[in-house]
Write a protein that holds these residues in place. Structure first.
Motif, PDB file in Angstrom:
ATOM      1  N   MET A 193       0.893  -1.205  -0.033  1.00 23.90           N
ATOM      2  CA  MET A 193       0.040  -0.044  -0.138  1.00 23.90           C
ATOM      3  C   MET A 193       0.768   1.124   0.005  1.00 23.90           C
ATOM      4  SD  MET A 193      -3.173  -0.462   2.537  1.00 23.90           S
ATOM      5  CE  MET A 193      -2.346  -1.022   3.939  1.00 23.90           C
ATOM      6  N   VAL A 194       0.251   2.348  -0.620  1.00 24.95           N
ATOM      7  CA  VAL A 194       1.074   3.546  -0.507  1.00 24.95           C
ATOM      8  C   VAL A 194       0.214   4.596   0.124  1.00 24.95           C
ATOM      9  CG1 VAL A 194       1.752   5.566  -2.073  1.00 24.95           C
ATOM     10  CG2 VAL A 194       2.145   3.007  -2.833  1.00 24.95           C
ATOM     11  N   TYR A 195       0.700   5.258   0.882  1.00 25.73           N
ATOM     12  CA  TYR A 195       0.239   6.439   1.582  1.00 25.73           C
ATOM     13  C   TYR A 195       0.582   7.673   1.030  1.00 25.73           C
ATOM     14  CZ  TYR A 195      -0.728   3.500   5.828  1.00 25.73           C
ATOM     15  OH  TYR A 195      -1.077   2.704   6.649  1.00 25.73           O
ATOM     16  N   LYS A 196      -0.675   8.601   0.726  1.00 24.44           N
ATOM     17  CA  LYS A 196      -0.289   9.848   0.127  1.00 24.44           C
ATOM     18  C   LYS A 196      -0.830  10.824   1.204  1.00 24.44           C
ATOM     19  CE  LYS A 196      -1.794  10.727  -4.014  1.00 24.44           C
ATOM     20  NZ  LYS A 196      -2.608  11.146  -5.168  1.00 24.44           N
ATOM     21  N   PHE A 197       0.331  11.819   1.797  1.00 21.83           N
ATOM     22  CA  PHE A 197       0.376  12.530   2.736  1.00 21.83           C
ATOM     23  C   PHE A 197       0.286  14.270   2.277  1.00 21.83           C
ATOM     24  CE2 PHE A 197       2.550   9.126   4.961  1.00 21.83           C
ATOM     25  CZ  PHE A 197       1.513   9.114   6.094  1.00 21.83           C
ATOM     26  N   LEU A 198      -0.318  15.040   2.784  1.00 18.62           N
ATOM     27  CA  LEU A 198      -0.530  16.286   2.449  1.00 18.62           C
ATOM     28  C   LEU A 198      -0.073  17.048   3.677  1.00 18.62           C
ATOM     29  CD1 LEU A 198      -1.327  18.749   0.643  1.00 18.62           C
ATOM     30  CD2 LEU A 198      -3.501  18.734   1.627  1.00 18.62           C
ATOM     31  N   GLN A 205       4.723   0.461   4.757  1.00 15.99           N
ATOM     32  CA  GLN A 205       5.671  -0.370   5.435  1.00 15.99           C
ATOM     33  C   GLN A 205       6.850   0.546   5.779  1.00 15.99           C
ATOM     34  OE1 GLN A 205       5.886  -3.907   3.246  1.00 15.99           O
ATOM     35  NE2 GLN A 205       4.047  -4.917   4.213  1.00 15.99           N
ATOM     36  N   ALA A 206       6.918   1.859   5.183  1.00 17.20           N
ATOM     37  CA  ALA A 206       8.329   2.491   5.435  1.00 17.20           C
ATOM     38  C   ALA A 206       8.155   2.877   6.995  1.00 17.20           C
ATOM     39  CB  ALA A 206       8.183   3.856   4.622  1.00 17.20           C
ATOM     40  N   THR A 207       9.103   3.359   7.525  1.00 21.43           N
ATOM     41  CA  THR A 207       9.185   3.951   8.972  1.00 21.43           C
ATOM     42  C   THR A 207       8.973   5.579   8.989  1.00 21.43           C
ATOM     43  OG1 THR A 207      11.338   4.386   8.841  1.00 21.43           O
ATOM     44  CG2 THR A 207      10.953   2.287   9.593  1.00 21.43           C
ATOM     45  N   PHE A 208       8.424   5.859  10.099  1.00 21.81           N
ATOM     46  CA  PHE A 208       8.450   7.258  10.451  1.00 21.81           C
ATOM     47  C   PHE A 208       9.678   8.212  10.010  1.00 21.81           C
ATOM     48  CE2 PHE A 208       4.467   6.186  12.267  1.00 21.81           C
ATOM     49  CZ  PHE A 208       3.519   7.108  12.385  1.00 21.81           C
ATOM     50  N   PHE A 209      10.753   7.272  10.310  1.00 24.31           N
ATOM     51  CA  PHE A 209      12.145   7.958   9.936  1.00 24.31           C
ATOM     52  C   PHE A 209      12.096   8.300   8.445  1.00 24.31           C
ATOM     53  CE2 PHE A 209      16.972   8.177   9.287  1.00 24.31           C
ATOM     54  CZ  PHE A 209      17.191   9.009  10.052  1.00 24.31           C
ATOM     55  N   ASP A 210      11.935   7.367   7.570  1.00 25.90           N
ATOM     56  CA  ASP A 210      11.679   7.384   6.187  1.00 25.90           C
ATOM     57  C   ASP A 210      11.007   8.790   5.815  1.00 25.90           C
ATOM     58  OD1 ASP A 210      13.361   5.076   5.802  1.00 25.90           O
ATOM     59  OD2 ASP A 210      11.521   4.113   5.847  1.00 25.90           O
ATOM     60  N   LEU A 211       9.718   8.911   6.492  1.00 22.14           N
ATOM     61  CA  LEU A 211       8.747   9.947   6.124  1.00 22.14           C
ATOM     62  C   LEU A 211       9.623  11.344   6.607  1.00 22.14           C
ATOM     63  CD1 LEU A 211       6.054  11.267   5.104  1.00 22.14           C
ATOM     64  CD2 LEU A 211       5.228  10.751   7.316  1.00 22.14           C
ATOM     65  N   LYS A 236       9.266   1.999  -3.494  1.00 22.56           N
ATOM     66  CA  LYS A 236      10.615   1.307  -2.929  1.00 22.56           C
ATOM     67  C   LYS A 236      11.066   2.672  -2.195  1.00 22.56           C
ATOM     68  CE  LYS A 236      12.025  -2.232  -6.076  1.00 22.56           C
ATOM     69  NZ  LYS A 236      11.373  -3.390  -5.404  1.00 22.56           N
ATOM     70  N   LYS A 237      10.743   3.671  -2.534  1.00 26.90           N
ATOM     71  CA  LYS A 237      11.581   4.891  -1.905  1.00 26.90           C
ATOM     72  C   LYS A 237      10.552   6.072  -1.917  1.00 26.90           C
ATOM     73  CE  LYS A 237      14.909   6.424  -4.440  1.00 26.90           C
ATOM     74  NZ  LYS A 237      16.007   6.719  -5.165  1.00 26.90           N
ATOM     75  N   PRO A 238      10.243   6.962  -0.795  1.00 26.06           N
ATOM     76  CA  PRO A 238       9.276   7.891  -0.799  1.00 26.06           C
ATOM     77  C   PRO A 238       9.659   8.838  -1.865  1.00 26.06           C
ATOM     78  CG  PRO A 238      10.708   7.792   1.130  1.00 26.06           C
ATOM     79  CD  PRO A 238      11.324   6.750   0.338  1.00 26.06           C
ATOM     80  N   VAL A 239       8.543   9.778  -2.192  1.00 30.20           N
ATOM     81  CA  VAL A 239       8.730  10.671  -3.323  1.00 30.20           C
ATOM     82  C   VAL A 239       7.785  11.804  -2.839  1.00 30.20           C
ATOM     83  CG1 VAL A 239       6.974   9.479  -4.758  1.00 30.20           C
ATOM     84  CG2 VAL A 239       8.720  11.171  -5.781  1.00 30.20           C
ATOM     85  N   CYS A 240       8.512  13.039  -3.162  1.00 30.77           N
ATOM     86  CA  CYS A 240       7.666  14.261  -2.960  1.00 30.77           C
ATOM     87  C   CYS A 240       6.907  14.658  -4.291  1.00 30.77           C
ATOM     88  CB  CYS A 240       8.479  15.468  -2.664  1.00 30.77           C
ATOM     89  SG  CYS A 240       7.527  17.121  -2.447  1.00 30.77           S
TER      90      CYS A 240
END
Length: 180
Positions: free
Chosen positions: A1-6, A24-30, A119-123
């Motif tokens: 799953m992907v989370y989309k944050f604003l 499944q990423a960590t808060f540190f990744d965010l 695989k990696k977060p993206v803005c």
């Protein structure tokens, strides 16, 4: 799953960041993606707060372990998966980027995209300049007026002679008088 944050700021009207990240990423990744998208310094204290619908703080996720003696659960960014604390769309978070003045970004989990992974977060959206990371207290202190006016302390009809002649016992009696 992907989370989309604003991400939004109450300091800069036209600032927006949209970050997409694996559940499944960590808060540190965010946290790292927020720093990357704002250009903020890494070597500061940061934390997330999981909030209620009214932005009241519930659960804190800290950058480093702060208090191991507490009976409450302690959540550390690099050990806590996003999906451990975030379950539904429109959940609210605060991201504290300046703990001395408690300045924050308001974050909302806008969308949960199932059947997809990153695989990696993206803005994925970047609008406007972020607020300055730190407040320059020299500039702020020059802007603060110390002229409180003659009525600042209360009744403008106060007369110092009202206190003249009061001895300590009279003053103590007035303090304990039920009318005050």
């Amino acid at each position: 799953m992907v989370y989309k944050f604003l991400l939004l700021s109450d300091e800069v009207d036209n600032f927006k960041r949209e970050i997409q990240i694996s559940s499944q990423a960590t808060f540190f990744d965010l946290h790292n993606e927020i720093l990357k998208s704002t250009g903020y310094e890494e070597k500061q204290m940061y934390s997330f707060f999981i909030c209620g619908n009214d932005w009241s703080k519930h659960t804190e996720v800290t950058l480093i372990e702060m208090d191991t003696s507490s009976e409450e659960d302690s959540y550390i960014m690099d050990r806590t998966l996003l999906e451990d604390l975030l379950e539904e769309e429109h959940q609210k978070l605060l991201y504290v980027f300046d703990p001395l003045t408690e300045r924050v970004f308001f974050i909302e989990l806008r969308e949960i995209i199932t059947g997809k992974d990153l695989k990696k977060p993206v803005c994925s959206k970047s609008v406007g300049e972020p607020p300055k990371q730190f407040i320059d207290f020299d500039i702020v202190s020059n802007d603060i007026s110390t002229d409180l006016g003659e009525n600042f302390y209360g009744d403008d009809e106060f007369d110092e002679e009202d206190l003249a002649g009061l001895d300590e016992d009279t003053f103590e009696n007035r303090l304990t008088d039920e009318r005050f």
